[in-house]
Design a protein around this motif. Sequence first.
Motif, PDB file in Angstrom:
ATOM      1  N   THR A 212       0.828  -1.210   0.000  1.00  0.00           N
ATOM      2  CA  THR A 212       0.000   0.000   0.000  1.00  0.00           C
ATOM      3  C   THR A 212       0.863   1.261   0.000  1.00  0.00           C
ATOM      4  N   ALA A 213       1.841   1.310   0.906  1.00  0.00           N
ATOM      5  CA  ALA A 213       2.681   2.509   1.028  1.00  0.00           C
ATOM      6  C   ALA A 213       3.521   2.714  -0.227  1.00  0.00           C
ATOM      7  N   GLY A 214       4.115   1.638  -0.753  1.00  0.00           N
ATOM      8  CA  GLY A 214       4.925   1.758  -1.963  1.00  0.00           C
ATOM      9  C   GLY A 214       4.118   2.233  -3.153  1.00  0.00           C
ATOM     10  N   THR A 215       2.902   1.706  -3.287  1.00  0.00           N
ATOM     11  CA  THR A 215       2.041   2.104  -4.416  1.00  0.00           C
ATOM     12  C   THR A 215       1.590   3.552  -4.283  1.00  0.00           C
ATOM     13  N   LEU A 216       1.161   3.944  -3.076  1.00  0.00           N
ATOM     14  CA  LEU A 216       0.716   5.323  -2.867  1.00  0.00           C
ATOM     15  C   LEU A 216       1.838   6.317  -3.117  1.00  0.00           C
ATOM     16  N   LEU A 217       3.043   5.981  -2.640  1.00  0.00           N
ATOM     17  CA  LEU A 217       4.169   6.892  -2.842  1.00  0.00           C
ATOM     18  C   LEU A 217       4.556   6.963  -4.316  1.00  0.00           C
ATOM     19  N   ALA A 218       4.445   5.842  -5.026  1.00  0.00           N
ATOM     20  CA  ALA A 218       4.763   5.827  -6.454  1.00  0.00           C
ATOM     21  C   ALA A 218       3.864   6.783  -7.220  1.00  0.00           C
ATOM     22  N   PHE A 219       2.570   6.723  -6.961  1.00  0.00           N
ATOM     23  CA  PHE A 219       1.647   7.619  -7.662  1.00  0.00           C
ATOM     24  C   PHE A 219       1.743   9.042  -7.123  1.00  0.00           C
ATOM     25  N   GLY A 220       1.969   9.165  -5.810  1.00  0.00           N
ATOM     26  CA  GLY A 220       2.089  10.500  -5.226  1.00  0.00           C
ATOM     27  C   GLY A 220       3.307  11.254  -5.716  1.00  0.00           C
ATOM     28  N   SER A 221       4.360  10.524  -6.082  1.00  0.00           N
ATOM     29  CA  SER A 221       5.572  11.178  -6.590  1.00  0.00           C
ATOM     30  C   SER A 221       5.306  11.949  -7.870  1.00  0.00           C
ATOM     31  N   ASN A 222       4.272  11.565  -8.600  1.00  0.00           N
ATOM     32  CA  ASN A 222       3.944  12.254  -9.840  1.00  0.00           C
ATOM     33  C   ASN A 222       3.129  13.530  -9.600  1.00  0.00           C
ATOM     34  N   LEU A 223       2.655  13.697  -8.374  1.00  0.00           N
ATOM     35  CA  LEU A 223       1.905  14.904  -8.041  1.00  0.00           C
ATOM     36  C   LEU A 223       2.817  16.012  -7.540  1.00  0.00           C
ATOM     37  N   VAL A 224       3.863  15.646  -6.778  1.00  0.00           N
ATOM     38  CA  VAL A 224       4.722  16.670  -6.174  1.00  0.00           C
ATOM     39  C   VAL A 224       6.197  16.483  -6.510  1.00  0.00           C
ATOM     40  N   ASN A 225       6.528  15.518  -7.389  1.00  0.00           N
ATOM     41  CA  ASN A 225       7.907  15.162  -7.724  1.00  0.00           C
ATOM     42  C   ASN A 225       8.467  14.234  -6.645  1.00  0.00           C
ATOM     43  N   ASN A 226       9.320  13.306  -7.068  1.00  0.00           N
ATOM     44  CA  ASN A 226       9.734  12.263  -6.124  1.00  0.00           C
ATOM     45  C   ASN A 226      10.728  12.740  -5.055  1.00  0.00           C
ATOM     46  N   LEU A 227      11.440  13.844  -5.276  1.00  0.00           N
ATOM     47  CA  LEU A 227      12.356  14.327  -4.234  1.00  0.00           C
ATOM     48  C   LEU A 227      11.605  14.802  -2.985  1.00  0.00           C
ATOM     49  N   PRO A 228      10.646  15.726  -3.101  1.00  0.00           N
ATOM     50  CA  PRO A 228       9.888  16.086  -1.900  1.00  0.00           C
ATOM     51  C   PRO A 228       9.028  14.937  -1.389  1.00  0.00           C
ATOM     52  N   ALA A 229       8.508  14.091  -2.303  1.00  0.00           N
ATOM     53  CA  ALA A 229       7.733  12.932  -1.852  1.00  0.00           C
ATOM     54  C   ALA A 229       8.602  12.009  -1.014  1.00  0.00           C
ATOM     55  N   GLY A 230       9.855  11.816  -1.458  1.00  0.00           N
ATOM     56  CA  GLY A 230      10.782  10.996  -0.692  1.00  0.00           C
ATOM     57  C   GLY A 230      11.121  11.610   0.654  1.00  0.00           C
ATOM     58  N   LEU A 231      11.224  12.934   0.697  1.00  0.00           N
ATOM     59  CA  LEU A 231      11.517  13.610   1.960  1.00  0.00           C
ATOM     60  C   LEU A 231      10.344  13.487   2.933  1.00  0.00           C
ATOM     61  N   ILE A 232       9.119  13.596   2.408  1.00  0.00           N
ATOM     62  CA  ILE A 232       7.934  13.389   3.244  1.00  0.00           C
ATOM     63  C   ILE A 232       7.948  11.975   3.818  1.00  0.00           C
ATOM     64  N   ALA A 233       8.222  10.997   2.946  1.00  0.00           N
ATOM     65  CA  ALA A 233       8.267   9.605   3.393  1.00  0.00           C
ATOM     66  C   ALA A 233       9.380   9.388   4.412  1.00  0.00           C
TER      67      ALA A 233
END
Length: 310
Positions: A212-233
Amino acid sequence: MVTTTFLSNDATAVVLTPAVYAAARKAKADPLPLLFACALIANAASFVLPISNPANLVLYGGTMPPLGQWFASFALPSVAAIVVTYGALRWTERARLVGQCETEIARTPLTIGGKAALAGIVVTAVVLLLASAFDVQLGLPTCIAGVATTIAICLLVRMSPLMVVRDVSWSVLPLVAGLFVLVEALDHSGVIGHVAAWLRAESADPARAAMTAGTLLAFGSNLVNNLPAGLIASTAVAQAQPPRVVVDALLIGVDLGPNLSITGSLATILWLQAIRREGLDIGFLRFLKVGAVTMIPALTAALGTRLLIG
């Protein structure tokens, strides 16, 4: 894939994309399938090594797992991601791959500047590997290697460094800085705290939490870019302390998810700028059509493989 593994997916976008385009034009082949491969395989291979993607450092907060543990977690998922991405891309671009191309092409020998650039790339790869092996922060060694290579080439070909400075994509810097400011705002507003609480609750079932977390982060990275998404995670992981399999799934999501859209990662943005300099352009929807066919099955394969490892 090799460029990404040893130099990062951003280097693939900057270094390899123009070379692949030039080779395709010389061979009179359709460059688009090859250019898509530069972007998609770059992200698919970006968790082969810790240095393969700057987002890896962001997610783990600069403290990377030992190399043996890294391979145990990501060797097979990386293979799965690369193979599935390649197969899906080949299938979706099959119509463009049909036909003939030139095979008898005169080879232009490398100039002294080209040889120096190649040597600089190899040295940089070695420096990054050594820095990673000794758990040294990668920013300064990368900067020193890049600046030294640039100065050496400019001296050899008697070119002003100002020409290099003018070609740098400076517009990317405020974009990335703005994204990290956004993350700080989310942290102060309590959003990341809620994410950490959800992650802590879901971790009662590690396998389900990982998917669940991996899938949500994968799609969420396309909303805010994966660098800030990774920092949030990363911030949420520091608060929630989930099982390792969940953290590994988050890393797969943040690395592979950006293959869905042009805005997903810095590497893809740099890739788009590189092909625009060559007179080509790929719109958001055109990339999304290819990304949906390639990213979703590759993400499923990589996450599934990681769960099978245990």
